[in-house]
Enzyme design. Sequence first.
Site, PDB file in Angstrom:
ATOM      1  N   ARG A  89       0.799  -1.145  -0.070  1.00 21.80           N
ATOM      2  CA  ARG A  89       0.001   0.132   0.120  1.00 21.80           C
ATOM      3  C   ARG A  89       0.926   1.268   0.065  1.00 21.80           C
ATOM      4  NH1 ARG A  89      -2.740  -4.094   1.718  1.00 21.80           N
ATOM      5  NH2 ARG A  89      -0.962  -4.497   2.636  1.00 21.80           N
ATOM      6  N   THR A  90       1.906   1.333   1.019  1.00 24.87           N
ATOM      7  CA  THR A  90       2.504   2.528   0.855  1.00 24.87           C
ATOM      8  C   THR A  90       3.298   2.762  -0.273  1.00 24.87           C
ATOM      9  OG1 THR A  90       2.874   1.967   3.283  1.00 24.87           O
ATOM     10  CG2 THR A  90       3.912   4.004   2.485  1.00 24.87           C
ATOM     11  N   LYS A 118      28.387  -3.671  -3.315  1.00 22.80           N
ATOM     12  CA  LYS A 118      29.724  -3.456  -3.407  1.00 22.80           C
ATOM     13  C   LYS A 118      30.353  -2.810  -2.093  1.00 22.80           C
ATOM     14  CE  LYS A 118      28.879  -1.946  -7.534  1.00 22.80           C
ATOM     15  NZ  LYS A 118      29.078  -1.196  -8.926  1.00 22.80           N
ATOM     16  N   ARG A 139      11.431   3.604   2.867  1.00 21.12           N
ATOM     17  CA  ARG A 139      11.128   2.758   3.930  1.00 21.12           C
ATOM     18  C   ARG A 139      12.033   2.094   4.302  1.00 21.12           C
ATOM     19  NH1 ARG A 139       5.726  -1.135   4.447  1.00 21.12           N
ATOM     20  NH2 ARG A 139       4.666   0.862   4.975  1.00 21.12           N
ATOM     21  N   HIS A 172       5.561   5.885  11.367  1.00 17.94           N
ATOM     22  CA  HIS A 172       4.896   5.506   9.955  1.00 17.94           C
ATOM     23  C   HIS A 172       3.823   6.888   9.896  1.00 17.94           C
ATOM     24  CE1 HIS A 172       3.641   4.176   6.441  1.00 17.94           C
ATOM     25  NE2 HIS A 172       3.241   2.829   6.690  1.00 17.94           N
TER      26      HIS A 172
HETATM   27  N1   CP Z   1      -0.148   0.091   5.938  1.00 17.31           N
HETATM   28  C1   CP Z   1       1.054  -0.296   5.344  1.00 17.31           C
HETATM   29  O1   CP Z   1       2.011   0.636   5.703  1.00 17.31           O
HETATM   30  O2   CP Z   1       0.909  -1.223   4.328  1.00 17.31           O
HETATM   31  P1   CP Z   1       2.084  -1.753   3.457  1.00 17.31           P
HETATM   32  O3   CP Z   1       3.331  -2.346   4.409  1.00 17.31           O
HETATM   33  O4   CP Z   1       1.709  -2.690   2.468  1.00 17.31           O
HETATM   34  O5   CP Z   1       2.878  -0.555   2.848  1.00 17.31           O
END
Ligand code: CP
Length: 362
Positions: A89-90, A118, A139, A172
């Site tokens: 999703r993110t 490397k 992420r 998050h």
């Molecule tokens: N809610 C969320 O962060 O989903 P993903 O891990 O699929 O990005």
Amino acid sequence: MVGKDPLSDVLWADFQKMDLREKARYLNHDGRPFHVLLAQQFDRHMLDELGTLATRIRRTAKSKSGMRFLAELLDHKRAMLTFSQPSTRTFLSFYAACQILGLKIAEVRDTSTSSEMKGESPEDSVRTFSSYFDLLIMRTPKSGFTEKTAYALSNTERPVPIINAGSGKDQHPTQALLDIYTLQRSFERVGGIEGKNIVFVGDLGRGRTVRSLAYLLTHYPGVKQYFVAPRKLQIGQDILDQLDQSGMQYEVCEDFAQVLPEADAIYMTRIQDEWDTEPGESQRIDTSQYHFKAEHLRQIRIHTAIMHPLPRREEIESAVDHDPRAVYWRQVRNGMWIRAALIATIFGREGEIRHYYDMNLE
Ligand code: CP
């Protein structure tokens, strides 16, 4: 960016010692988010503005001419998505949000294809990305890495904004923004988020979405937060300390069934066993009573929003999906609109969107 980058004016050692609210002041520039790393960067006014902007973008995008207008706003910019942890999703909602605003996109999802193999440090990799792109969306499993990177980039000749798309177990922030947007929409006809009972259920100790959202809810007077989990997965004391500092009401409990009738929103979460420190650690915890089943639909209020950041396992029965109070698929789509609103705000385009909306849709 107008004026000096505040992060270039502070020593890393001093920045590290600051509490989250203090750090947040160095991440916003001229009252708008630049690096987006922490929920603490967003005050109530910003949350209201972002929600309004997301709705304007959502409605503008319904027509071809509106889509064309949006897609020209940032078509001179490039974004890099670098995800070294799994995401559906993110990743995709940021990807789609960039497309809506016309940004050109590149991605690294598998560091085995990058020069990190490397021996290049992640810090040098990120600095390389910033040489080619105008926005980094990241992420990472490492708590604190986005802060370190933002600080490093703000102290180069080409400071580009970084958005934290999930960092370690700590934050998050953009998931929390989409959760707030979903709550704003869900409670539009029942007096808004103020005064509502928000119930968090599941793995609250290791779930970064809950940590960020619990903070944002401190901007809504009268909200009471319930943290319902087995003792070993309960919310961290640092979050409860923040709620105490903000004078928020909360309750920490283990009995899910007891709080159901009180809830205006129920935020279910998955057991985050990827953070286990020894094999089978999560499996030894009985989480079976922390599942939302079809039979629970009879016990909740008519307006209760059933939420989940997703992905889910067995914590919400699929039979619940068709109930109008199940809003987790709406959360998914809201993520795209609020992320588009956030990116437009970082680049200062919200005025043009408001003008177009007023001229064409009001
Ligand atoms: N809610 C969320 O962060 O989903 P993903 O891990 O699929 O990005």
